[in-house]
Design an enzyme around this catalytic site. Structure first.
Site, PDB file in Angstrom:
ATOM      1  N   LYS A   1       0.884  -1.173   0.000  1.00 43.28           N
ATOM      2  CA  LYS A   1       0.000   0.000   0.000  1.00 43.28           C
ATOM      3  C   LYS A   1       0.914   1.212   0.000  1.00 43.28           C
ATOM      4  O   LYS A   1       1.707   1.400   0.925  1.00 43.28           O
ATOM      5  CB  LYS A   1      -0.879  -0.001   1.249  1.00 43.28           C
ATOM      6  CG  LYS A   1      -1.564   1.355   1.501  1.00 43.28           C
ATOM      7  CD  LYS A   1      -2.461   1.314   2.721  1.00 43.28           C
ATOM      8  CE  LYS A   1      -2.811   2.717   3.181  1.00 43.28           C
ATOM      9  NZ  LYS A   1      -3.786   2.700   4.292  1.00 43.28           N
TER      10      LYS A   1
ATOM     11  N   GLY B   1      -8.166   8.188  10.649  1.00 45.20           N
ATOM     12  CA  GLY B   1      -8.414   8.251  12.079  1.00 45.20           C
ATOM     13  C   GLY B   1      -9.548   9.158  12.507  1.00 45.20           C
ATOM     14  O   GLY B   1      -9.797   9.293  13.703  1.00 45.20           O
TER      15      GLY B   1
ATOM     16  N   ALA C   1      -9.678   4.773   4.721  1.00 48.61           N
ATOM     17  CA  ALA C   1      -9.499   5.886   5.669  1.00 48.61           C
ATOM     18  C   ALA C   1     -10.776   6.665   5.899  1.00 48.61           C
ATOM     19  O   ALA C   1     -11.493   7.015   4.961  1.00 48.61           O
ATOM     20  CB  ALA C   1      -8.390   6.849   5.253  1.00 48.61           C
ATOM     21  N   GLY C   2     -11.038   6.912   7.153  1.00 47.85           N
ATOM     22  CA  GLY C   2     -12.142   7.775   7.535  1.00 47.85           C
ATOM     23  C   GLY C   2     -13.450   7.074   7.811  1.00 47.85           C
ATOM     24  O   GLY C   2     -14.341   7.661   8.431  1.00 47.85           O
TER      25      GLY C   2
ATOM     26  N   ASN D   1      -9.507   0.692   9.850  1.00 45.93           N
ATOM     27  CA  ASN D   1      -8.577   0.443  10.955  1.00 45.93           C
ATOM     28  C   ASN D   1      -9.102   1.054  12.248  1.00 45.93           C
ATOM     29  O   ASN D   1      -9.593   0.350  13.113  1.00 45.93           O
ATOM     30  CB  ASN D   1      -7.182   0.976  10.604  1.00 45.93           C
ATOM     31  CG  ASN D   1      -6.103   0.550  11.585  1.00 45.93           C
ATOM     32  OD1 ASN D   1      -4.914   0.651  11.330  1.00 45.93           O
ATOM     33  ND2 ASN D   1      -6.472   0.053  12.756  1.00 45.93           N
ATOM     34  N   THR D   2      -9.040   2.381  12.341  1.00 48.35           N
ATOM     35  CA  THR D   2      -9.400   3.066  13.585  1.00 48.35           C
ATOM     36  C   THR D   2     -10.770   2.680  14.124  1.00 48.35           C
ATOM     37  O   THR D   2     -10.923   2.427  15.324  1.00 48.35           O
ATOM     38  CB  THR D   2      -9.357   4.593  13.365  1.00 48.35           C
ATOM     39  OG1 THR D   2      -8.039   4.950  12.967  1.00 48.35           O
ATOM     40  CG2 THR D   2      -9.724   5.351  14.622  1.00 48.35           C
TER      41      THR D   2
END
Lengths: 260, 66
Positions: free
Chosen positions: A97, A158, A184-185, A206-207
């Site tokens: 990535k 995040g 992301a997000g 992830n987050t």
């Protein structure tokens, strides 16, 4: 009906990729992967910190998982290329990535440097998945440079803010023939479902999982949401309308008077 | 002798091998990648690769990341 996601020769059943950062304990990783059925996880590379005890995070990951090392920390193409080569030498496989960031406030990626890195790494046989800011021209150049998929952000890393870039992502889905993976997000399963409903090939989270109060249950929820969103996309959603349309005929009502 | 480890100047034994240096720092090397002067050194060569003064050593590992 077969609906596998085919990237870099792998045929994936699960369209949820999981980031392994921010978990309180690596011990959660096998449970999270099991609950979500994820087949691809991202990892990062850092200098060893001589102060902290050594832990081999690979021990926590299933043997058949696909590793996607990220080039986090890279500020330009040269640094990203170096990290990718190190990851490959470390036995991570050929997926990478690309994450090239100099903006420290929003962690927005540098599309220009990313295109350069793809160009070099694709020629070296890497399966390149670039993290990018959703811009059609940049995505076209990334595709031409040999990317295996395009990974536009939904919102800054995040932030758990959801699919803020929805309309730009829709344009990429419509115009680029590579898999579009929202990365992301994404903060909630409903947002992951939303990305899948508009036609994303997969999402990377992830987050939202790592920082949930119950990460394992949240991973399960995300897995289910991604599947639901994908099925909704394949099923073809009905049209939205301005005015109401009754669900049963407007005749034969059970009323006293003899009306139609 | 003086070498650089992860960007910091460090005093190490003369003619120390990579494996010896890792052991001294209690690193078993299980999930570790070693680069000397920009070149990755394969695990099987750690035992016999000695370091020279002013060498730049990078000791890298995999961690969680998104």
């Amino acid at each position: 009906m077969e609906d596998k996601l085919i990237i870099g020769g792998a045929k994936l059943d699960c369209r949820l990729f999981i980031g392994t950062g921010k978990f309180a304990d690596y011990g959660l990783l096998p449970q999270v992967i099991n609950a979500s059925k994820a087949q691809v996880v991202t990892v990062a590379l850092r200098r060893v910190d001589f102060g902290t005890p050594e832990e081999n995070m690979l021990e926590y990951l299933p043997k058949n998982i696909i590793l996607m090392p990220n080039t986090s920390g890279a500020r330009n193409a040269v640094e990203a290329i170096r990290i990718a080569r190190i990851a490959r030498e470390a036995g991570c496989g050929k997926w990478v990535k690309i994450e090239i960031i100099t903006d420290q406030k929003y962690l927005l990626p540098d599309n220009f440097e990313t295109i350069k890195a793809i160009d070099v790494l694709a020629k070296e046989g890497f399966v390149v998945l670039p993290y990018m800011s959703p811009d059609l021209m940049a995505a076209r150049r990334m595709a031409d440079a040999g990317a295996a998929a395009i990974m536009p952000l939904g919102a800054p890393i995040g932030t758990n803010r959801g699919l803020k870039t929805r309309e730009l992502v829709e344009i990429l889905i419509s115009e680029i023939s590579l898999p579009i993976i929202v990365d992301a997000g994404i903060g909630r399963p409903s947002e992951a479902a939303e990305a899948m409903e508009i036609g994303a090939a997969a999402v990377l989270v992830n987050t939202a999982i790592a920082t949930a109060q119950n990460p394992v249950l949240m991973a399960q929820a995300f897995g289910q949401a991604v599947e639901a969103g994908r099925n909704a996309y394949l099923a073809g959603t009905g049209a939205t309308k301005r005015f109401a349309e009754a669900s049963s005929p407007l005749t034969g009502f059970l009323r006293k008077e003899a009306v139609p | 002798m003086l070498i650089k480890i992860n960007g910091t100047e460090s005093e190490v034994a003369d003619n120390v091998a990579i494996q010896g240096l890792l052991s001294a720092r209690k690193l078993t090397g299980a999930a570790i990648i070693v680069e000397v002067n920009g070149a990755i050194i394969a695990r099987e060569l750690w035992e016999n690769t000695t370091l020279n003064p002013d060498d730049s050593l990078e000791i890298i590992r995999l961690i969680g990341g998104g």
